[in-house]
Design a protein around this motif. Structure first.
Motif, PDB file in Angstrom:
ATOM      1  N   THR A  62      -5.996 -15.272  -4.819  1.00 60.76           N
ATOM      2  CA  THR A  62      -6.797 -14.931  -5.988  1.00 60.76           C
ATOM      3  C   THR A  62      -8.162 -14.427  -5.554  1.00 60.76           C
ATOM      4  O   THR A  62      -8.664 -13.431  -6.080  1.00 60.76           O
ATOM      5  CB  THR A  62      -6.969 -16.165  -6.909  1.00 60.76           C
ATOM      6  OG1 THR A  62      -5.693 -16.620  -7.308  1.00 60.76           O
ATOM      7  CG2 THR A  62      -7.787 -15.827  -8.132  1.00 60.76           C
ATOM      8  N   ASN A  66      -9.672 -10.725  -6.339  1.00 63.30           N
ATOM      9  CA  ASN A  66     -10.900 -10.570  -7.105  1.00 63.30           C
ATOM     10  C   ASN A  66     -11.998  -9.888  -6.305  1.00 63.30           C
ATOM     11  O   ASN A  66     -12.718  -9.047  -6.851  1.00 63.30           O
ATOM     12  CB  ASN A  66     -11.374 -11.921  -7.630  1.00 63.30           C
ATOM     13  CG  ASN A  66     -10.491 -12.435  -8.727  1.00 63.30           C
ATOM     14  OD1 ASN A  66      -9.779 -11.676  -9.375  1.00 63.30           O
ATOM     15  ND2 ASN A  66     -10.505 -13.734  -8.946  1.00 63.30           N
ATOM     16  N   ALA A  96     -14.118  -9.414 -14.495  1.00 58.80           N
ATOM     17  CA  ALA A  96     -13.657 -10.665 -13.870  1.00 58.80           C
ATOM     18  C   ALA A  96     -12.994 -11.566 -14.905  1.00 58.80           C
ATOM     19  O   ALA A  96     -11.935 -12.146 -14.648  1.00 58.80           O
ATOM     20  CB  ALA A  96     -14.825 -11.379 -13.201  1.00 58.80           C
ATOM     21  N   THR A  99      -9.519 -10.050 -16.009  1.00 57.67           N
ATOM     22  CA  THR A  99      -8.451 -10.025 -15.004  1.00 57.67           C
ATOM     23  C   THR A  99      -8.072 -11.395 -14.478  1.00 57.67           C
ATOM     24  O   THR A  99      -7.109 -11.518 -13.723  1.00 57.67           O
ATOM     25  CB  THR A  99      -8.836  -9.118 -13.817  1.00 57.67           C
ATOM     26  OG1 THR A  99     -10.043  -9.608 -13.225  1.00 57.67           O
ATOM     27  CG2 THR A  99      -9.005  -7.681 -14.259  1.00 57.67           C
ATOM     28  N   THR A 100      -8.806 -12.439 -14.867  1.00 58.04           N
ATOM     29  CA  THR A 100      -8.514 -13.788 -14.372  1.00 58.04           C
ATOM     30  C   THR A 100      -7.068 -14.222 -14.624  1.00 58.04           C
ATOM     31  O   THR A 100      -6.399 -14.691 -13.696  1.00 58.04           O
ATOM     32  CB  THR A 100      -9.503 -14.809 -14.955  1.00 58.04           C
ATOM     33  OG1 THR A 100     -10.793 -14.511 -14.438  1.00 58.04           O
ATOM     34  CG2 THR A 100      -9.116 -16.226 -14.606  1.00 58.04           C
ATOM     35  N   SER A 103      -4.743 -12.198 -12.119  1.00 58.17           N
ATOM     36  CA  SER A 103      -4.877 -12.540 -10.704  1.00 58.17           C
ATOM     37  C   SER A 103      -4.397 -13.971 -10.442  1.00 58.17           C
ATOM     38  O   SER A 103      -3.798 -14.240  -9.398  1.00 58.17           O
ATOM     39  CB  SER A 103      -6.312 -12.349 -10.225  1.00 58.17           C
ATOM     40  OG  SER A 103      -7.201 -13.207 -10.877  1.00 58.17           O
TER      41      SER A 103
END
Length: 122
Positions: A62, A66, A96, A99-100, A103
């Protein structure tokens, strides 16, 4: 099973053992439940929690996703769009946050495929 079938199953979040059952309980769009995993495959019974703390290592995947995404996006907006610095930071933070779930899921699925060692239980 062939490698293209395994890759397709990985991309769709299916069981690494049989490529049929779903790893996660809900679609990624259910934001409040994006992290909930099934305990075992509904098709073959393979467990998705091989041992306690198994997914601790998935955090590194992850992190790599990121860092690559956010640095790339940050460089893109910094070099191509003229915005105040606070707006650059706000856009990166928004990306961020958006897309958490993706991911998180991708890292757990990849970790399970790489290190799960799943055996069918039925």
């Amino acid at each position: 099973m062939n490698k293209s079938g395994s890759f397709r199953a990985l991309l769709s979040g299916k069981c690494p053992a049989c490529h049929q059952g779903r790893i996660f309980k809900y679609p990624v769009g259910h934001i409040s439940h994006f992290a909930e995993m099934n305990d075992a495959c509904s098709n073959c019974g393979a467990g998705f929690y091989p041992e306690p703390g198994f997914y601790f290592g998935a955090m590194y995947i992850t992190y790599a996703f990121n860092v690559a995404l956010l640095i790339g996006f940050g460089l893109l907006i910094f070099n191509w769009i003229t915005l105040p610095e606070w707006a650059d930071v706000a856009l990166i933070a928004l990306l961020a946050a958006l897309t958490t779930p993706f991911s998180f899921r991708a890292s757990r699925i990849i970790w399970l495929y790489w290190f799960g060692g799943l055996q069918r239980k039925r």
